[in-house]
Design an enzyme around this catalytic site. Structure first.
Site, PDB file in Angstrom:
ATOM      1  N   SER A 451      44.653  41.530  37.631  1.00 31.06           N
ATOM      2  CA  SER A 451      45.485  41.752  36.452  1.00 31.06           C
ATOM      3  C   SER A 451      46.426  40.584  36.182  1.00 31.06           C
ATOM      4  O   SER A 451      45.988  39.496  35.828  1.00 31.06           O
ATOM      5  CB  SER A 451      46.245  43.069  36.609  1.00 31.06           C
ATOM      6  N   ASP A 462      43.140  26.850  33.088  1.00 31.05           N
ATOM      7  CA  ASP A 462      42.728  26.348  31.773  1.00 31.05           C
ATOM      8  C   ASP A 462      43.560  25.150  31.339  1.00 31.05           C
ATOM      9  O   ASP A 462      43.044  24.218  30.705  1.00 31.05           O
ATOM     10  CB  ASP A 462      42.840  27.469  30.725  1.00 31.05           C
ATOM     11  N   LYS A 476      40.113  42.510  36.764  1.00 32.06           N
ATOM     12  CA  LYS A 476      40.773  43.520  35.920  1.00 32.06           C
ATOM     13  C   LYS A 476      41.395  42.818  34.719  1.00 32.06           C
ATOM     14  O   LYS A 476      42.452  42.203  34.827  1.00 32.06           O
ATOM     15  CB  LYS A 476      41.838  44.272  36.705  1.00 32.06           C
TER      16      LYS A 476
END
Length: 673
Positions: A451, A462, A476
């Site tokens: 999560s 990224d 998740k």
């Protein structure tokens, strides 16, 4: 602790001067409660149903088809291992499998409670049967095995089939104790006590227990992260998010029929009072202006409810001292706010011949995490060459905290994208234009990082801001919200209502700034810690009703560094290190062995000689490893695992290697800027 428990048992004769209780008590099925729903459950059921049907991310229709799915899941939750019910038991309720949708909407949960009462009785009878089996001679010489992986098996066809399973189950319990050196008399006494304790707990079941199981069968049929939170669960959830609660700061456990103090929170009222000790038993609890209630034999959560209360209020405790059989004493404590400091972010510095690395261990994304981390970074950044953020086993937490925490390491820009149940996409940004730490950064994750941990590691990956190391994360990619079941107006209109609890349900899916979701797939590390993967079913993709993977358009962002250019060389150095590191060789051996055992991981021999041989082999393997480590520490070898010295500590190979990777990154860091 064992010595203290023996002291408690030795004092039972003295204790009985102050209480009427038999520790060899036999419980009868007539004592089982016949549970019916509380009137408030009708209100709660309808409100929970409205939340789930109107606001959940996953649109579904609560019809007869969905009702049948709730029926199947309800039985699965009540008898997960198919150890209580026969196929005929389940079939007797089949005609009612389509009524749950209607009952949830009306709040009349008669069928759900009838099923719960039936299964409660079956569970009670099974443990009575287990007690009867303890009277039979123990024989661990045959070649029987027991298979605990029963979820996908068909329901047993008869009571005789269940009897055969329970005979093996009790034998497994007996053998497990025999392998610890217990004799037959000790084994019987321990298991009698254990099984009778189960019977006692069953007798103490209440309507909220039944309501909670059924409402969560409904919730889990929608998705794996949707839940009904009973008032106690809601209180505990709030405490976990804030890392605080209001009470006396003592951890309790049930020993015999007593709530026994097992630890104190440093600085809490219980510790500061100097009137309590580890092992003290709480036999009564009183509130201001009310008499003390006798709590011997109560459920632990009921006792905790009495002890907790608002900061500044007082509670009286009647205590039996752990150190004597003297007359009980009564003490008064003023409640305060208790902080879970052991669950907060922690910092440390690891120094090697190559340099110093700061480590931030973050157990969860609790409220206030970013503020504390900011202070720790300020203390670290001028003392270390690089930083490792350890997110292993971090299951997530606050979406707001993960956004602000990510912002400590980037100047500005999007952190995560979310899509709601109307398919609207929102980007959450870091807008402060401040970087609190701009040095080399490594993020350590494992298969249990989920999560918010995945949002954080994905965003930094990224941006090219950090090297992600470890294992592929949990997967998740959904966002839950917590709602109080009580409306603001309820307190004024219905001041006599009890607490109603809350609901946690999925309202959004989150997406990386590169457009992909972490749902099911997780975050793949830039550098995997091991060459092999453990072939066990861990992660969102193995959960029932998990939402699918998908993607959204890429957000507008600019890479901070080009880590991909240096990764090949960093991976090569990593491979060279772990190839000659005995700890990683041990890990690879364990992975290979566990993968080979996967097909029969839940099957255990009931033959004592075979189990002792397995245990001996495991002990010898561990002993070889321990002695190799002791030799490295210039400590003498040991002849048995039982002789482990106090200073011995199993190396944290993943963290140690993360430190080496961080120092590799430091050498390249100027190239990335």
């Amino acid at each position: 602790m064992k010595k203290k428990l023996l002291q408690i048992i030795a004092g039972i004769v003295g204790l009985c001067l102050f209480c009427n209780i038999s520790f060899a008590k036999d419980y009868t099925i007539e004592q089982l409660p016949q549970l019916t729903q509380d009137p408030i459950h009708k209100i709660v059921s309808r409100r929970v149903t409205n939340y789930f049907t109107q606001s959940h991310y996953h649109h579904f229709i609560l019809d007869e088809d969905f009702s049948e799915r709730i029926f199947d899941r309800y039985f699965k939750q009540l008898d997960f291992s198919k150890a209580l019910l026969t196929a005929a038991d389940v079939a007797r309720f089949e005609p009612q499998k389509t009524v749950f949708a209607r009952e949830l909407k009306t709040g009349n949960l008669t069928t759900a409670f009838n099923i719960y009462n039936f299964v409660l009785k079956k569970r009670f009878l099974r443990y009575q049967y287990a007690l009867s089996l303890l009277e039979k001679p123990m024989d661990f010489s045959d070649d029987q095995t027991i298979d605990f992986d029963r979820e996908k098996m068909p329901w047993p066809v008869s009571e005789q089939e269940l009897d055969a399973y329970w005979q093996k189950r009790v034998k497994f319990d007996e053998l497990s104790l025999a392998l610890t050196g217990k004799n037959e008399k000790e084994i019987r006494e321990i298991l009698q006590k254990r099984y009778r304790q189960v019977l006692k707990i069953l007798i103490q079941n209440n309507s909220e227990d039944a309501f909670q199981v059924f409402m969560n069968a409904f919730a889990r049929e929608i998705d794996p992260h949707t839940s009904y939170l009973a008032p106690r669960k809601k209180r505990d959830f709030d405490s976990d998010m804030s890392l605080s609660f209001e009470g006396i700061g003592a951890t309790l456990n049930m020993e015999e029929d007593y709530a026994t103090i097992v630890s104190f929170v440093t600085g809490g009222p219980a510790e500061k009072s100097k009137q309590l000790a580890i092992g003290d038993r709480i036999i009564g609890v009183g509130q201001k202006g009310k008499p003390i209630e006798d709590v011997i034999g109560w459920r632990l959560d009921d006792i905790v409810d009495l002890i907790r209360g608002p900061k500044g209020s007082k509670v009286r405790l009647e205590i039996l001292s752990a150190n004597s059989n003297a007359k009980p004493k009564t003490i008064e404590l003023k409640r305060d706010t208790i902080h879970f400091e052991d669950k907060e972010v922690k910092s440390s510095i690891i120094e090697t011949s190559r340099g110093k690395v700061g480590v931030l261990e973050i157990p969860s994304f609790y409220l206030g995490l970013t503020e504390k981390t900011t202070h720790l970074l300020a203390e670290l950044k001028d003392k270390v060459d690089s930083v490792v953020i350890d997110l292993r086993s971090n299951g997530g937490g606050s979406l707001g905290e993960v956004i602000t925490l990510t912002g400590l390491f980037i100047q500005s820009g999007p952190v995560v994208q979310v899509r709601d149940n109307l398919q609207h996409i929102t980007q959450y940004q870091d807008r402060d234009n401040v970087v609190y730490y701009n040095g080399p950064l490594v993020v350590l994750v494992d298969r249990y990082s989920a999560s918010a941990s995945e949002i954080f590691s994905a965003a930094l990956q990224d941006y090219g801001r950090a090297v992600i190391v470890g294992e592929t994360t949990f997967g998740k990619g959904t966002v839950q919200t917590l709602r109080n079941i009580a409306y603001p107006i309820d307190e004024r209109i219905h001041p006599d209502w009890p607490a109603l609890g809350g609901v946690q349900y999925t309202i959004q899916k989150f997406y990386r700034i590169n457009g992909g979701s972490t749902q099911l797939k997780g975050v793949s590390p830039d550098i995997a810690m091991t060459n092999s993967e453990l072939a066990y079913e861990t992660g969102e993709r193995f959960m029932d009703n998990a939402l699918p993977w998908d993607s959204v358009p890429v957000a507008s962002y600019h890479k901070i560094g080009n880590i991909s250019d240096i990764l090949p060389e960093m991976k090569l150095k990593h491979e060279q290190r772990i190839k000659v590191n005995p700890e990683f060789n041990y890990i690879e051996e364990d992975i290979q062995r566990l993968n080979q055992q996967k097909a029969h991981q839940y099957i255990f021999s009931l033959n004592q000689a075979k189990r002792e041989q397995e245990q001996h082999e495991n002990d010898q393997r561990e002993l070889l490893r321990v002695n190799a480590r002791l030799n490295k520490m210039s400590l003498p070898p040991i002849a048995s695992i039982d002789e482990l010295p106090k200073e011995y500590k199993i190396p944290d190979a993943f963290l140690d290697e993360s430190v080496e990777i961080a120092l590799d990154l430091t050498e390249h860091y100027k190239e990335l800027k």
